[in-house]
Write a protein that holds these residues in place. Structure first.
Motif, PDB file in Angstrom:
ATOM      1  N   LYS A  72       0.824  -1.210   0.000  1.00  0.00           N
ATOM      2  CA  LYS A  72       0.000   0.000   0.000  1.00  0.00           C
ATOM      3  C   LYS A  72       0.859   1.261   0.000  1.00  0.00           C
ATOM      4  N   ASP A  73       0.275   2.317  -0.522  1.00  0.00           N
ATOM      5  CA  ASP A  73       0.963   3.599  -0.617  1.00  0.00           C
ATOM      6  C   ASP A  73       0.180   4.625   0.200  1.00  0.00           C
ATOM      7  N   ALA A  74       0.779   5.073   1.304  1.00  0.00           N
ATOM      8  CA  ALA A  74       0.071   6.070   2.118  1.00  0.00           C
ATOM      9  C   ALA A  74       0.884   7.320   2.384  1.00  0.00           C
ATOM     10  N   GLU A  76       4.691   7.713   0.850  1.00  0.00           N
ATOM     11  CA  GLU A  76       5.863   7.791  -0.030  1.00  0.00           C
ATOM     12  C   GLU A  76       7.032   8.532   0.599  1.00  0.00           C
ATOM     13  N   ALA A  82       3.025   1.446   5.418  1.00  0.00           N
ATOM     14  CA  ALA A  82       1.984   0.747   4.648  1.00  0.00           C
ATOM     15  C   ALA A  82       2.598  -0.033   3.490  1.00  0.00           C
TER      16      ALA A  82
END
Ligand code: FES
Ligand code: FES
Lengths: 203, 774
Positions: A72-74, A76, A82
């Protein structure tokens, strides 16, 4: 419950990892055009990456090029966990690693932890202890907890909390996540059973 | 009963809206104003349109319908427009869809916007001043409420009065905003969105697109947290406009920075509170002035103010009250719904005052609260008579009796000290403090709103011949666990195991918003009602088929029951399996649940505005490093008024999560603005609590059923968010002996000169509230 996992979450169709054919095509195109081309071992599969910028993070390549949405990308920015993966067994925020640098390593996401009995136990306990709400942090937590309990099977409460401070959860307040980890330790005979104080009810 | 979506989530297979892929999909990004207030002189998109890979670009000129949208008042432009003003830093100006996100970003950089910056109004105390420009055709005042209760000018001999200020908190849900829009052959549009309220989104999207609502179809995609931050439109209209312009599916997505800029936040608040009491500790009067900064657009500001001001005296009996609230427009980021909806801010104020009063009276803070706590039958400042159970007294008594944590131990690792390892404290310079807070919070929508919820249930035979129910509700599952509760209710009511929850979408009528602690009560009530109607129909059918007399058919539920998959009527000599009954065909029913009627606030802020309340009490124990000003929350105990508990695990998750968010507001979370610009829109600079910051919660549930709610439930997610913050602040005050009138508390408030950063520090106009209309 007959509602399948997929049925509980609407979407037009499953994510589409590039097929073998498309990968071969991309490879040929990349070679012809002189673009960055490398292979990544993701969850035990060798995947060809082409056309990516050398500056692309492992997170971007996993999600956008390879369709691995279990990561997941929350943020960067390496601040939320994530996007946690294991790189040669070490915990990493995949948004802070250059994908090209992961060439020649073994990248494991939550989807690739399946074979490990430990990961299964963690996943089962996350469910039974209520550690999952929106679940967006969960894949990262499962990876991080697997790494922690591999390295420190008998980690105490404080160690657990410190070790997981790189993984943010906005829903649970962490109580049930720690409870799930303690339950895994109990189940594995590392922690005496019955340490947990439960809710008191006043009808 | 466990979460039906749990297995997919722990394996990383659950698809959140940002994970969705649609063949031929374009990727969209949004251009935002860097200025908090500016006129757009000229907008040139020609170069941007020529960027390779760009498919479409839309601006204000491309909005076919209503140019503005909003939850309560449509005052927010879809895009800041040419010759119009942009009113906050971060306001969308254009959106681009391209073959990939990189091309879309390049195109944004190529858009030329000629801004004429105007001086922003960023001090809410100046918003209504005579020399302040009007920032919007609707004016600078979103709402004013003036509650007068009891007699004017009656006060007690003991007086405490002070100012308090609370910073802007962000919901900081973990999955940033995204949506997928797919143009349909019938000229309509299908959207996959992560929202709290599908039907409100649909209404606003349809109006801006100038489409009939039935051509705008929304399906809930996986939602990664919400906490109020997804109640407003963000990406939805932009995605729909782009997809229609491109004639192709579009996915729009925010990154973290954009997420911080893109949705409304919790209102920053300033308040002056004056409490008076008798010498033996009986409250006589409360005077409150509350000012909320609504930012640039209305969002839910009018409703947030009503909540804040009606709760401003807290869960206490107050014979005389004057509660005056304002929510104003500024060029700060828009504020709207966040967990607690106006109540956390005033709770910070009234609980500080109760401690001050206890101090002034020489009384124990718990005793003072017990003495004044509301009880059913008491009259609230609005004139509303408190109905339902509200065990406020019991809660504060219970929480005070919880065992205290052991004193700080010698810890060579430093991990248990404030600051942990990196800022190892000198143990002799660590002080412990204990603090309490009590609050109540309204449940469901207020002020006469009929926020009904509809559910549809269909009972039929599955392919294998077993009974199978489909439950259809538009209730947005955002993580809170409605999917678990709905399945649990259906299973209980229908007496069968096979329950399937259909995706939440707009093919069924509205379930209302996933907010205001309302879905277990409202949509739980709708699912229960639909199941009961299905059972009635099925039993009537069986009775009819068995040739039972008409009166028995009409009241079949009296003579027939379903147990273990069997329909049994002992007195009428009937027995039939549910499967056999369904062999005659499926049974379907729809049910709409309404809560009791409330009324709007009338003259002097009087009325019967709230459906019901839930209360909570926290006790916090903190350690403070007196040298570095670092705080460690050592323990949190919570006693909460929960109504009937349907799912203990989900309850525990809600109260622990709510406590953690309140902890964040106490000591770390604030979206800081400088001249209207957010300076910390990242997880690097906006800190939310980690596992190392949040202690285990010692939780006591008080489970008195709410009589007018299905099964006696109460919403549980909001009350603990209200009390966690003031309990922690009180504990810090106790440790350091300072007033701490500004929240969140920062290290320099604890170790700097006393009262650094007071709540009225930057008053440009004398008083803490500036010039107001009254
Ligand atoms: S996305 Fe990598 S740490 Fe947040
Ligand atoms: S469960 Fe939602 S962020 Fe952790």
């Amino acid at each position: 419950m007959s509602g399948s996992e997929a049925g509980s979450n609407a979407g037009p169709e499953p994510p589409r990892p590039l097929g073998a054919e498309a990968e071969a095509e991309a490879e040929a195109a990349a070679e012809a055009g002189g673009l960055a081309l490398y292979r990544l071992n993701v969850d035990g599969f060798l995947r060809t990456v082409s056309g990516a910028w050398l500056g692309d993070s492992l997170l971007t390549v996993l999600r956008d090029r390879l369709g691995v949405t279990a990561v997941k990308d929350a943020c960067e920015q390496g601040r939320c966990g994530a996007c946690s993966v294991l790189i040669d067994g070490r915990l990493a925020a995949s948004c802070t690693v250059l994908a090209a640098d992961a060439d020649g390593t073994r990248v494991v996401t939550v989807a690739g932890l399946g074979a490990s009995g430990l990961a299964r136990a963690i996943q089962a306990r996350f469910l039974s202890e209520g550690a999952v709400q929106c679940g967006f942090c969960t894949p990262g937590f499962v990876v991080a907890v697997t790494e922690l309990l591999t390295r420190r099977p008998d980690a105490d409460d404080q160690e657990i909390r410190e070790a997981l401070a790189g993984n943010l959860c906005r829903c649970t307040g962490y109580g049930r996540i720690v409870a799930a980890i303690r339950a895994v330790q109990q189940e594995r005979g590392i922690l005496p059973i019955g340490g947990e104080d439960d809710v008191e009810w006043h009808p | 009963m466990r979460r039906p979506d749990g297995p997919a989530k722990v394996h990383g297979r659950f698809r959140y809206v940002g994970d969705l892929q649609v063949p031929g999909m374009l990727h969209a990004r949004t251009l935002r104003s860097p200025h908090p207030r500016a006129r757009i002189r000229h907008l040139d998109t020609a170069a941007a349109r020529r960027v390779p890979g760009v498919a479409v670009l839309v601006t204000a000129a491309d909005v076919p319908g209503l140019a503005t949208y909003g939850l309560i008042v449509a005052d927010q432009p879809v895009f800041g427009g040419v010759r119009g003003e942009v009113r906050y830093a971060g306001e969308p100006v254009a959106a681009v869809a391209a073959v990939d996100a990189r091309a879309a970003r390049h195109a944004l950089a190529a858009i030329e916007v000629d801004y004429e910056p105007l001086p922003p109004v960023t001090d809410p105390r100046r918003a209504l001043a005579a020399d302040t420009p009007t920032l919007h055709p609707n004016g600078n005042l979103f709402r004013e409420i003036d509650i007068r209760h009891g007699e004017d000018g009656v006060h007690g001999p003991v007086v405490v009065e002070d100012d308090y200020a609370i910073g802007m908190q962000d919901q900081a849900f973990l999955a940033p905003e995204a949506a997928v829009a797919i143009p349909a052959a019938d000229g309509g549009i299908d959207l996959l969105v992560a929202t709290q309220w599908l039907h409100s989104d649909r209404e606003q999207i349809a109006a801006c697109l100038a489409l009939p609502e039935q051509l705008v179809r929304l399906t809930l995609a996986g939602v990664g947290g919400a906490f109020g931050g997804r109640e407003d439109i963000t990406v939805q209209i932009h995605a729909a406009l782009l997809a229609r312009a491109a004639g192709a599916p579009v996915r729009i997505a925010y990154d973290r920075v954009e997420s911080f800029l893109g949705h409304p936040h919790r209102h920053p608040a300033r308040m002056r509170l004056r409490h008076t009491a008798t010498h033996d500790g009986e409250l006589v009067s409360v005077t409150a002035r509350v000012l909320l900064d609504g930012g640039a657009y209305a969002s839910s500001s009018p409703a947030v103010l009503a909540n804040a001001i009606t709760h401003a005296a807290g869960p206490y009996r107050v014979p005389h009250a004057r509660l005056h609230g304002l929510v104003v427009r500024t060029n700060n980021p828009p504020c709207g719904a966040m967990r607690g909806f106006g109540v956390p801010q005033v709770t910070i104020g009234h609980e500080a005052q109760m401690d001050r009063l206890a101090d002034a009276l020489g009384l124990d803070p718990v005793g003072l609260r017990v003495r004044n706590a509301l009880q059913p039958g008491d009259v609230l400042p609005t004139g509303q008579v408190l109905g339902g159970p509200l065990p406020a007294r019991e809660l504060i008594t219970l929480v005070a009796a919880r065992p205290l944590p052991p004193p700080a131990k010698h810890d060579p690792t430093g991990l248990s000290l404030p600051g942990g390892l990196p800022a190892m404290a000198e143990p002799s310079r660590v002080r412990r403090g204990i603090g309490y807070a009590l609050a109540y919070k309204n449940l469901l929508f207020s002020e006469g709103v009929d926020d009904a919820s509809t559910a549809r249930v269909r009972l039929a035979l599955a392919a294998d011949g077993t009974p199978h129910a489909q439950v259809h509700s538009a209730c947005a599952e955002v993580g809170q666990g409605f999917v678990t509760i709905a399945a649990q209710i259906a299973r209980t009511e229908l007496g069968i195991d096979q329950i399937e929850l259909l995706p939440a979408d707009t093919a069924v009528a509205s379930a209302g918003s996933t907010s205001a602690s309302r879905q277990t009560w409202m949509s739980g009530g709708a699912v229960r009602g639909a199941c009961a109607a299905v059972v009635d129909r099925l039993l009537a059918r069986v009775a009819r088929a068995a040739g039972l007399p008409g009166p028995v058919v009409e009241t079949a539920r009296r003579s027939l029951t379903i147990t273990g998959g069997q329909i049994v009527g002992a007195e009428v000599g009937l027995r039939m399996s549910v499967a056999d009954a369904l062999a005659m065909g499926p049974v379907e029913a729809e049910y709409t649940f309404h809560h009791r009627r409330t009324t709007a606030l009338g003259a002097a802020g009087q009325g019967d505005p709230h459906v019901a309340f839930a209360a909570a009490a926290h006790r916090a124990v903190v350690d403070v490093d007196l040298d570095l000003g670092l705080v460690r929350v050592v323990s949190m105990a919570l006693a909460q008024d929960c109504g009937t508990v349907l799912n203990p695990l989900a309850l525990r998750g809600q109260v622990e999560g709510g406590t953690a968010q309140g902890l964040g507001l106490a000591v770390m979370e604030e979206l800081v603005t400088d001249a209207g610009r957010v300076v910390n829109p990242t997880f690097h600079d906006y800190l939310i609590p980690t596992a190392a910051d949040v202690p285990d919660l010692d939780f006591v549930a008080v489970t008195e059923p709410q009589p007018d709610a299905p099964y006696g439930v109460k919403g549980v997610g909001e009350a603990p968010t209200c009390t966690a913050t003031p309990a922690i602040i009180a504990a810090i005050r106790a440790a350091v002996g300072r007033d701490l009138r500004r929240v969140p508390v920062r290290p320099h408030h604890l170790v700097g000169p006393p009262d650094a950063d007071p709540p009225d520090a930057d008053a440009a106009s004398g008083g803490p509230f500036g010039e107001g209309p009254s």
